[in-house]
Write a protein that holds these residues in place. Structure first.
Motif, PDB file in Angstrom:
ATOM      1  N   PRO A  73      46.112  37.369  17.521  1.00 23.58           N
ATOM      2  CA  PRO A  73      45.362  37.724  18.731  1.00 23.58           C
ATOM      3  C   PRO A  73      44.976  36.468  19.501  1.00 23.58           C
ATOM      4  O   PRO A  73      44.658  35.441  18.916  1.00 23.58           O
ATOM      5  CB  PRO A  73      44.122  38.443  18.184  1.00 23.58           C
ATOM      6  CG  PRO A  73      44.003  38.018  16.766  1.00 23.58           C
ATOM      7  CD  PRO A  73      45.388  37.666  16.303  1.00 23.58           C
ATOM      8  N   THR A  74      45.038  36.587  20.795  1.00 23.75           N
ATOM      9  CA  THR A  74      44.680  35.438  21.622  1.00 23.75           C
ATOM     10  C   THR A  74      43.213  35.543  22.010  1.00 23.75           C
ATOM     11  O   THR A  74      42.629  36.615  22.024  1.00 23.75           O
ATOM     12  CB  THR A  74      45.536  35.396  22.901  1.00 23.75           C
ATOM     13  OG1 THR A  74      45.357  36.620  23.598  1.00 23.75           O
ATOM     14  CG2 THR A  74      47.001  35.200  22.581  1.00 23.75           C
ATOM     15  N   ALA A  75      42.654  34.430  22.321  1.00 26.05           N
ATOM     16  CA  ALA A  75      41.271  34.410  22.785  1.00 26.05           C
ATOM     17  C   ALA A  75      41.214  35.101  24.144  1.00 26.05           C
ATOM     18  O   ALA A  75      42.181  35.052  24.901  1.00 26.05           O
ATOM     19  CB  ALA A  75      40.775  32.978  22.897  1.00 26.05           C
ATOM     20  N   PRO A  80      46.175  36.924  29.584  1.00 23.59           N
ATOM     21  CA  PRO A  80      46.272  37.253  31.013  1.00 23.59           C
ATOM     22  C   PRO A  80      45.895  38.704  31.313  1.00 23.59           C
ATOM     23  O   PRO A  80      45.339  38.993  32.370  1.00 23.59           O
ATOM     24  CB  PRO A  80      47.722  36.978  31.370  1.00 23.59           C
ATOM     25  CG  PRO A  80      48.413  36.586  30.132  1.00 23.59           C
ATOM     26  CD  PRO A  80      47.433  36.479  29.034  1.00 23.59           C
ATOM     27  N   ASP A  81      46.192  39.621  30.391  1.00 26.15           N
ATOM     28  CA  ASP A  81      45.823  41.015  30.620  1.00 26.15           C
ATOM     29  C   ASP A  81      44.308  41.179  30.673  1.00 26.15           C
ATOM     30  O   ASP A  81      43.780  41.917  31.503  1.00 26.15           O
ATOM     31  CB  ASP A  81      46.405  41.917  29.529  1.00 26.15           C
ATOM     32  CG  ASP A  81      47.917  41.988  29.600  1.00 26.15           C
ATOM     33  OD1 ASP A  81      48.460  41.848  30.712  1.00 26.15           O
ATOM     34  OD2 ASP A  81      48.543  42.184  28.545  1.00 26.15           O
ATOM     35  N   PHE A  82      43.623  40.497  29.778  1.00 26.41           N
ATOM     36  CA  PHE A  82      42.160  40.571  29.772  1.00 26.41           C
ATOM     37  C   PHE A  82      41.591  39.991  31.058  1.00 26.41           C
ATOM     38  O   PHE A  82      40.693  40.566  31.660  1.00 26.41           O
ATOM     39  CB  PHE A  82      41.606  39.827  28.558  1.00 26.41           C
ATOM     40  CG  PHE A  82      40.112  39.812  28.497  1.00 26.41           C
ATOM     41  CD1 PHE A  82      39.400  40.921  28.067  1.00 26.41           C
ATOM     42  CD2 PHE A  82      39.400  38.690  28.884  1.00 26.41           C
ATOM     43  CE1 PHE A  82      38.025  40.915  28.029  1.00 26.41           C
ATOM     44  CE2 PHE A  82      38.022  38.667  28.844  1.00 26.41           C
ATOM     45  CZ  PHE A  82      37.329  39.791  28.407  1.00 26.41           C
ATOM     46  N   LEU A  83      42.119  38.862  31.482  1.00 28.88           N
ATOM     47  CA  LEU A  83      41.631  38.240  32.718  1.00 28.88           C
ATOM     48  C   LEU A  83      41.918  39.118  33.930  1.00 28.88           C
ATOM     49  O   LEU A  83      41.122  39.185  34.857  1.00 28.88           O
ATOM     50  CB  LEU A  83      42.268  36.866  32.891  1.00 28.88           C
ATOM     51  CG  LEU A  83      41.881  35.829  31.835  1.00 28.88           C
ATOM     52  CD1 LEU A  83      42.683  34.549  32.019  1.00 28.88           C
ATOM     53  CD2 LEU A  83      40.391  35.544  31.883  1.00 28.88           C
ATOM     54  N   ARG A  84      43.046  39.802  33.907  1.00 32.04           N
ATOM     55  CA  ARG A  84      43.382  40.702  35.009  1.00 32.04           C
ATOM     56  C   ARG A  84      42.403  41.877  35.053  1.00 32.04           C
ATOM     57  O   ARG A  84      42.016  42.339  36.114  1.00 32.04           O
ATOM     58  CB  ARG A  84      44.812  41.214  34.824  1.00 32.04           C
ATOM     59  CG  ARG A  84      45.446  41.711  36.077  1.00 32.04           C
ATOM     60  CD  ARG A  84      46.933  42.019  35.903  1.00 32.04           C
ATOM     61  NE  ARG A  84      47.693  40.882  35.420  1.00 32.04           N
ATOM     62  CZ  ARG A  84      48.333  40.844  34.244  1.00 32.04           C
ATOM     63  NH1 ARG A  84      48.300  41.868  33.445  1.00 32.04           N
ATOM     64  NH2 ARG A  84      49.003  39.777  33.883  1.00 32.04           N
ATOM     65  N   THR A  88      38.970  44.012  38.190  1.00 39.24           N
ATOM     66  CA  THR A  88      39.176  45.382  38.653  1.00 39.24           C
ATOM     67  C   THR A  88      38.000  45.827  39.503  1.00 39.24           C
ATOM     68  O   THR A  88      36.951  45.191  39.563  1.00 39.24           O
ATOM     69  CB  THR A  88      39.333  46.339  37.460  1.00 39.24           C
ATOM     70  OG1 THR A  88      38.128  46.321  36.707  1.00 39.24           O
ATOM     71  CG2 THR A  88      40.522  45.948  36.603  1.00 39.24           C
ATOM     72  N   ASP A  89      38.189  46.977  40.162  1.00 41.66           N
ATOM     73  CA  ASP A  89      37.117  47.539  41.003  1.00 41.66           C
ATOM     74  C   ASP A  89      35.888  47.862  40.175  1.00 41.66           C
ATOM     75  O   ASP A  89      34.762  47.644  40.618  1.00 41.66           O
ATOM     76  CB  ASP A  89      37.611  48.803  41.709  1.00 41.66           C
ATOM     77  CG  ASP A  89      38.665  48.496  42.747  1.00 41.66           C
ATOM     78  OD1 ASP A  89      38.667  47.359  43.260  1.00 41.66           O
ATOM     79  OD2 ASP A  89      39.489  49.391  43.043  1.00 41.66           O
ATOM     80  N   GLN A  90      36.109  48.388  38.963  1.00 40.81           N
ATOM     81  CA  GLN A  90      34.977  48.739  38.116  1.00 40.81           C
ATOM     82  C   GLN A  90      34.155  47.504  37.768  1.00 40.81           C
ATOM     83  O   GLN A  90      32.929  47.545  37.796  1.00 40.81           O
ATOM     84  CB  GLN A  90      35.469  49.425  36.826  1.00 40.81           C
ATOM     85  CG  GLN A  90      34.361  49.839  35.883  1.00 40.81           C
ATOM     86  CD  GLN A  90      33.475  50.914  36.465  1.00 40.81           C
ATOM     87  OE1 GLN A  90      33.956  51.791  37.169  1.00 40.81           O
ATOM     88  NE2 GLN A  90      32.186  50.849  36.197  1.00 40.81           N
ATOM     89  N   SER A  91      34.805  46.410  37.460  1.00 42.59           N
ATOM     90  CA  SER A  91      34.048  45.208  37.115  1.00 42.59           C
ATOM     91  C   SER A  91      33.298  44.674  38.341  1.00 42.59           C
ATOM     92  O   SER A  91      32.194  44.149  38.214  1.00 42.59           O
ATOM     93  CB  SER A  91      34.962  44.134  36.536  1.00 42.59           C
ATOM     94  OG  SER A  91      35.894  43.704  37.488  1.00 42.59           O
TER      95      SER A  91
END
Length: 122
Positions: A73-75, A80-84, A88-91
């Motif tokens: 697992p990456t930090a 990149p998926d986590f950073l993307r 999002t609109d929700q965030s």
């Protein structure tokens, strides 16, 4: 001479055991050339030739004997998926709501300080 025959016998048995384990642990649909039962019988009745034949013609393609390590697992800051997902609109709505809460909390704290500093108000 007896030692040489004994060594060849032990190597032959070890090779047959390894081939049997490999054959029995392989996925049925990945075994090449013959069905699993036929390979097991060949390895048992002709240990040296059957074992060599299994490794050359029957073993699934692409198996090197050492399974691939599971992906680490990456930090979160490297993913990149986590950073993307952070953008999002929700965030964004969550950040706006958080800022409103902070402003409301600051306003209430200011009111309490004024109330404490002004003894004339009930």
């Amino acid at each position: 001479m007896v030692r040489l025959y004994l060594l060849i016998f032990v190597v032959q048995i070890a090779l047959a055991v390894i081939a049997l384990i490999s054959c029995l642990s392989a996925e049925e649909d990945e075994i090449r050339a013959l069905p699993r039962l036929v390979w097991v019988l060949i390895i048992l009745f002709f240990p040296l030739v059957g074992s060599i034949a299994w490794f050359l013609a029957g073993r699934p393609v692409g198996t090197g004997g050492v399974p691939a390590a599971p992906p680490r697992p990456t930090a979160p800051d490297d993913d990149p998926d986590f950073l993307r997902k952070l953008n999002t609109d929700q965030s964004r709505r969550d950040r706006e709501l958080f800022e409103q809460w902070e402003e409301d909390l600051q306003r209430r704290e200011d009111e309490l300080r004024r109330k404490d500093s002004d003894p004339d108000t009930p």
